[in-house]
Write a protein that holds these residues in place. Structure first.
Motif, PDB file in Angstrom:
ATOM      1  N   GLY A 160       0.778  -1.219   0.000  1.00 13.58           N
ATOM      2  CA  GLY A 160       0.000   0.000   0.000  1.00 13.58           C
ATOM      3  C   GLY A 160       0.814   1.276   0.000  1.00 13.58           C
ATOM      4  O   GLY A 160       0.259   2.370   0.101  1.00 13.58           O
ATOM      5  N   THR A 161       2.148   1.149  -0.116  1.00 13.41           N
ATOM      6  CA  THR A 161       3.029   2.313  -0.130  1.00 13.41           C
ATOM      7  C   THR A 161       3.803   2.352  -1.441  1.00 13.41           C
ATOM      8  O   THR A 161       4.291   1.316  -1.909  1.00 13.41           O
ATOM      9  CB  THR A 161       4.026   2.261   1.037  1.00 13.41           C
ATOM     10  OG1 THR A 161       3.295   2.255   2.269  1.00 13.41           O
ATOM     11  CG2 THR A 161       4.954   3.466   1.022  1.00 13.41           C
ATOM     12  N   THR A 162       3.926   3.521  -2.038  1.00 12.39           N
ATOM     13  CA  THR A 162       4.711   3.670  -3.257  1.00 12.39           C
ATOM     14  C   THR A 162       6.165   3.913  -2.891  1.00 12.39           C
ATOM     15  O   THR A 162       6.474   4.852  -2.146  1.00 12.39           O
ATOM     16  CB  THR A 162       4.194   4.840  -4.113  1.00 12.39           C
ATOM     17  OG1 THR A 162       2.837   4.587  -4.463  1.00 12.39           O
ATOM     18  CG2 THR A 162       5.020   4.988  -5.376  1.00 12.39           C
ATOM     19  N   VAL A 163       7.047   3.071  -3.414  1.00  7.28           N
ATOM     20  CA  VAL A 163       8.475   3.228  -3.184  1.00  7.28           C
ATOM     21  C   VAL A 163       9.154   3.502  -4.517  1.00  7.28           C
ATOM     22  O   VAL A 163       8.703   3.056  -5.571  1.00  7.28           O
ATOM     23  CB  VAL A 163       9.089   1.984  -2.512  1.00  7.28           C
ATOM     24  CG1 VAL A 163       8.528   1.792  -1.122  1.00  7.28           C
ATOM     25  CG2 VAL A 163       8.854   0.736  -3.346  1.00  7.28           C
ATOM     26  N   GLY A 164      10.240   4.245  -4.473  1.00  5.64           N
ATOM     27  CA  GLY A 164      10.934   4.626  -5.693  1.00  5.64           C
ATOM     28  C   GLY A 164      10.466   5.981  -6.187  1.00  5.64           C
ATOM     29  O   GLY A 164       9.419   6.491  -5.772  1.00  5.64           O
ATOM     30  N   PHE A 165      11.262   6.583  -7.099  1.00  3.13           N
ATOM     31  CA  PHE A 165      11.034   7.978  -7.467  1.00  3.13           C
ATOM     32  C   PHE A 165      10.960   8.229  -8.972  1.00  3.13           C
ATOM     33  O   PHE A 165      11.167   9.345  -9.426  1.00  3.13           O
ATOM     34  CB  PHE A 165      12.133   8.847  -6.842  1.00  3.13           C
ATOM     35  CG  PHE A 165      12.239   8.664  -5.352  1.00  3.13           C
ATOM     36  CD1 PHE A 165      11.217   9.081  -4.521  1.00  3.13           C
ATOM     37  CD2 PHE A 165      13.332   8.027  -4.791  1.00  3.13           C
ATOM     38  CE1 PHE A 165      11.292   8.894  -3.152  1.00  3.13           C
ATOM     39  CE2 PHE A 165      13.422   7.845  -3.419  1.00  3.13           C
ATOM     40  CZ  PHE A 165      12.391   8.274  -2.594  1.00  3.13           C
ATOM     41  N   GLY A 166      10.655   7.190  -9.729  1.00  2.00           N
ATOM     42  CA  GLY A 166      10.377   7.419 -11.137  1.00  2.00           C
ATOM     43  C   GLY A 166      11.610   7.526 -12.010  1.00  2.00           C
ATOM     44  O   GLY A 166      12.693   7.048 -11.684  1.00  2.00           O
ATOM     45  N   THR A 167      11.452   8.211 -13.133  1.00  2.00           N
ATOM     46  CA  THR A 167      12.453   8.269 -14.191  1.00  2.00           C
ATOM     47  C   THR A 167      13.769   8.873 -13.712  1.00  2.00           C
ATOM     48  O   THR A 167      13.791   9.854 -12.958  1.00  2.00           O
ATOM     49  CB  THR A 167      11.912   9.107 -15.369  1.00  2.00           C
ATOM     50  OG1 THR A 167      10.651   8.584 -15.761  1.00  2.00           O
ATOM     51  CG2 THR A 167      12.866   9.086 -16.547  1.00  2.00           C
ATOM     52  N   ASP A 168      14.858   8.295 -14.174  1.00  2.00           N
ATOM     53  CA  ASP A 168      16.197   8.799 -13.884  1.00  2.00           C
ATOM     54  C   ASP A 168      16.333  10.203 -14.479  1.00  2.00           C
ATOM     55  O   ASP A 168      16.169  10.395 -15.688  1.00  2.00           O
ATOM     56  CB  ASP A 168      17.224   7.861 -14.510  1.00  2.00           C
ATOM     57  CG  ASP A 168      18.655   8.201 -14.140  1.00  2.00           C
ATOM     58  OD1 ASP A 168      18.891   9.307 -13.603  1.00  2.00           O
ATOM     59  OD2 ASP A 168      19.541   7.359 -14.388  1.00  2.00           O
ATOM     60  N   PRO A 169      16.646  11.220 -13.661  1.00  2.00           N
ATOM     61  CA  PRO A 169      16.730  12.591 -14.189  1.00  2.00           C
ATOM     62  C   PRO A 169      17.813  12.811 -15.246  1.00  2.00           C
ATOM     63  O   PRO A 169      17.733  13.792 -15.988  1.00  2.00           O
ATOM     64  CB  PRO A 169      17.009  13.432 -12.938  1.00  2.00           C
ATOM     65  CG  PRO A 169      16.408  12.647 -11.827  1.00  2.00           C
ATOM     66  CD  PRO A 169      16.691  11.211 -12.181  1.00  2.00           C
ATOM     67  N   VAL A 170      18.827  11.949 -15.327  1.00  2.00           N
ATOM     68  CA  VAL A 170      19.847  12.131 -16.359  1.00  2.00           C
ATOM     69  C   VAL A 170      19.522  11.352 -17.626  1.00  2.00           C
ATOM     70  O   VAL A 170      20.298  11.384 -18.584  1.00  2.00           O
ATOM     71  CB  VAL A 170      21.261  11.763 -15.851  1.00  2.00           C
ATOM     72  CG1 VAL A 170      21.643  12.612 -14.647  1.00  2.00           C
ATOM     73  CG2 VAL A 170      21.369  10.281 -15.528  1.00  2.00           C
ATOM     74  N   SER A 171      18.383  10.662 -17.646  1.00  2.00           N
ATOM     75  CA  SER A 171      17.999   9.922 -18.834  1.00  2.00           C
ATOM     76  C   SER A 171      17.344  10.854 -19.847  1.00  2.00           C
ATOM     77  O   SER A 171      16.712  11.842 -19.473  1.00  2.00           O
ATOM     78  CB  SER A 171      17.043   8.786 -18.478  1.00  2.00           C
ATOM     79  OG  SER A 171      15.780   9.309 -18.099  1.00  2.00           O
ATOM     80  N   PRO A 172      17.486  10.560 -21.148  1.00  2.00           N
ATOM     81  CA  PRO A 172      16.822  11.396 -22.165  1.00  2.00           C
ATOM     82  C   PRO A 172      15.313  11.481 -21.965  1.00  2.00           C
ATOM     83  O   PRO A 172      14.701  12.510 -22.271  1.00  2.00           O
ATOM     84  CB  PRO A 172      17.179  10.682 -23.471  1.00  2.00           C
ATOM     85  CG  PRO A 172      18.449   9.951 -23.180  1.00  2.00           C
ATOM     86  CD  PRO A 172      18.324   9.507 -21.741  1.00  2.00           C
ATOM     87  N   ALA A 173      14.712  10.417 -21.430  1.00  2.00           N
ATOM     88  CA  ALA A 173      13.258  10.401 -21.255  1.00  2.00           C
ATOM     89  C   ALA A 173      12.782  11.479 -20.285  1.00  2.00           C
ATOM     90  O   ALA A 173      11.654  11.966 -20.401  1.00  2.00           O
ATOM     91  CB  ALA A 173      12.805   9.025 -20.764  1.00  2.00           C
ATOM     92  N   PHE A 174      13.622  11.855 -19.326  1.00  2.00           N
ATOM     93  CA  PHE A 174      13.204  12.854 -18.340  1.00  2.00           C
ATOM     94  C   PHE A 174      13.157  14.247 -18.948  1.00  2.00           C
ATOM     95  O   PHE A 174      12.277  15.048 -18.619  1.00  2.00           O
ATOM     96  CB  PHE A 174      14.146  12.825 -17.135  1.00  2.00           C
ATOM     97  CG  PHE A 174      13.671  13.654 -15.977  1.00  2.00           C
ATOM     98  CD1 PHE A 174      12.604  13.239 -15.205  1.00  2.00           C
ATOM     99  CD2 PHE A 174      14.293  14.852 -15.659  1.00  2.00           C
ATOM    100  CE1 PHE A 174      12.150  14.006 -14.130  1.00  2.00           C
ATOM    101  CE2 PHE A 174      13.861  15.625 -14.590  1.00  2.00           C
ATOM    102  CZ  PHE A 174      12.783  15.201 -13.832  1.00  2.00           C
ATOM    103  N   GLY A 175      14.134  14.558 -19.808  1.00  2.00           N
ATOM    104  CA  GLY A 175      14.090  15.829 -20.522  1.00  2.00           C
ATOM    105  C   GLY A 175      14.824  16.989 -19.888  1.00  2.00           C
ATOM    106  O   GLY A 175      14.625  18.144 -20.292  1.00  2.00           O
ATOM    107  N   ALA A 176      15.678  16.731 -18.907  1.00  2.00           N
ATOM    108  CA  ALA A 176      16.463  17.809 -18.295  1.00  2.00           C
ATOM    109  C   ALA A 176      17.671  18.151 -19.160  1.00  2.00           C
ATOM    110  O   ALA A 176      18.050  17.394 -20.062  1.00  2.00           O
ATOM    111  CB  ALA A 176      16.926  17.389 -16.905  1.00  2.00           C
ATOM    112  N   HIS A 177      18.265  19.319 -18.879  1.00  2.00           N
ATOM    113  CA  HIS A 177      19.553  19.661 -19.476  1.00  2.00           C
ATOM    114  C   HIS A 177      20.624  18.908 -18.688  1.00  2.00           C
ATOM    115  O   HIS A 177      20.932  19.281 -17.544  1.00  2.00           O
ATOM    116  CB  HIS A 177      19.799  21.167 -19.404  1.00  2.00           C
ATOM    117  CG  HIS A 177      18.776  22.001 -20.113  1.00  2.00           C
ATOM    118  ND1 HIS A 177      18.714  22.101 -21.478  1.00  2.00           N
ATOM    119  CD2 HIS A 177      17.751  22.748 -19.636  1.00  2.00           C
ATOM    120  CE1 HIS A 177      17.718  22.894 -21.833  1.00  2.00           C
ATOM    121  NE2 HIS A 177      17.112  23.301 -20.721  1.00  2.00           N
ATOM    122  N   VAL A 178      21.177  17.869 -19.248  1.00  2.00           N
ATOM    123  CA  VAL A 178      22.148  17.037 -18.535  1.00  2.00           C
ATOM    124  C   VAL A 178      23.543  17.614 -18.753  1.00  2.00           C
ATOM    125  O   VAL A 178      23.971  17.813 -19.898  1.00  2.00           O
ATOM    126  CB  VAL A 178      22.081  15.580 -19.023  1.00  2.00           C
ATOM    127  CG1 VAL A 178      23.097  14.722 -18.260  1.00  2.00           C
ATOM    128  CG2 VAL A 178      20.669  15.016 -18.825  1.00  2.00           C
TER     129      VAL A 178
END
Length: 312
Positions: free
Chosen positions: A258-276
């Motif tokens: 009943g608890t969500t663990v983990g934080f989703g997409t890797d911020p340095v991955s292209p899928a996230f869309g940040a300026h790496v």
């Protein structure tokens, strides 16, 4: 991928179930005064606020010493030293503190550092060292705010696997940025630099936040799957050092009991869309090491020299 994430997080939960209760019970609660009651800071009241919070830290040091906790007493006493610019201080529990390095009144560029796990008053010195290193690199006309404005999770704990602490911290960070903007004015350039679990806090606070840049370093994820999901108009940056163990942490989310663990997409991955951007070969605690590639690039982001930030 999801199966691997679930196995890893389940193993961590088992370890935490054994370790955390023992370690938490090993230390009694340290007495400390309630925080100083102050109005939101303004340019004209900064000096008064700094003095009031130093005095509160000195009282906390005396109480901790009387309780027999020399480590906490020393940490509180350091916060109370002449010349420390504390926007807030709370010596209760693990402790909270917000400290300014530089002159907020004259700063055209301001960086707010948001720390990750295991940052308390006892370990505040290493967090402050990072802020000092950044301020030294930025130079005159800038200020750095070390924002220990939330109770960080322990690295070995169940809380570090979920967004619970970040959910509690996000409204505080949003409120602080509003107050800070009231001090520095609308023309100042604000950057949010978020390390490790601190990037989860920044992710939760990002929507509508009045900052120009958000940089995520050593991030396990933000709780969102993309920059668009953060709901921010700020430029979002991300970096990870070649020696950072966070690369081996599975990125994703899973529902366990009943608890969500983990934080989703890797911020340095292209899928996230940040300026790496490039962070060099450093490890998880090395992003603010003087002379490092990561510190130089974080400084360029804060100073607005973004064309000189090498991309990774």
């Amino acid at each position: 991928m999801l199966r691997r994430l679930v196995r890893t997080l389940l193993a961590a939960l088992v370890v935490c179930a054994v370790v955390v209760p023992v370690s938490a019970a090993a230390r009694p609660r340290i007495p400390a005064p309630a925080p100083a009651v102050l109005a939101p800071p303004t340019r004209s009241t900064l000096v008064t606020a700094y003095a009031a919070n130093r005095a509160n830290a000195e009282r906390a040091a005396r109480m901790a010493a009387g309780h027999g906790d020399r480590t906490r007493a020393a940490a509180d006493r350091a916060m109370a030293a002449r010349g420390r610019h504390l926007l807030s201080f709370d010596g209760r529990g693990a402790g909270l503190a917000v400290e300014v390095l530089g002159d907020l009144v004259d700063a055209g560029r301001v960086a707010v550092l948001v720390p990750g796990s295991d940052t308390t008053l006892e370990t505040y010195g290493r967090f402050r060292a990072a802020a000092l290193a950044l301020h030294d690199r930025l130079g005159p006309g800038t200020a750095v705010v070390a924002w220990l404005g939330y109770e960080t999770p322990g690295t070995v704990s169940t809380t570090v696997l979920t967004a619970g602490r970040a959910e509690e911290a996000a409204p505080r960070l949003k409120g602080f940025v509003r107050e800070l903007r009231g001090v520095v004015g609308p023309e100042a350039h604000l950057s949010l630099l978020c390390h490790s679990y601190g990037s989860v806090v920044c992710g939760r606070a990002a929507r509508g936040l009045d900052v120009e840049d958000i940089a995520l370093v050593g991030s396990p994820g933000t709780g969102s799957d993309s920059v668009a999901d953060l709901g921010t108009s700020a430029r979002v940056w991300a970096a990870r050092g070649a020696g950072d163990w966070i690369a081996d942490v599975p990125h994703g989310r899973a529902d366990l009991f009943g608890t969500t663990v983990g934080f989703g997409t890797d911020p340095v991955s292209p899928a996230f869309g940040a300026h790496v951007f490039a962070a060099g070969g450093g490890g998880h605690s090395d992003y603010f090491t003087p002379g490092s590639v990561s510190l130089d690039n974080l400084a360029r982001i804060v100073l607005g020299d973004t064309s000189e930030v090498p991309r990774a």
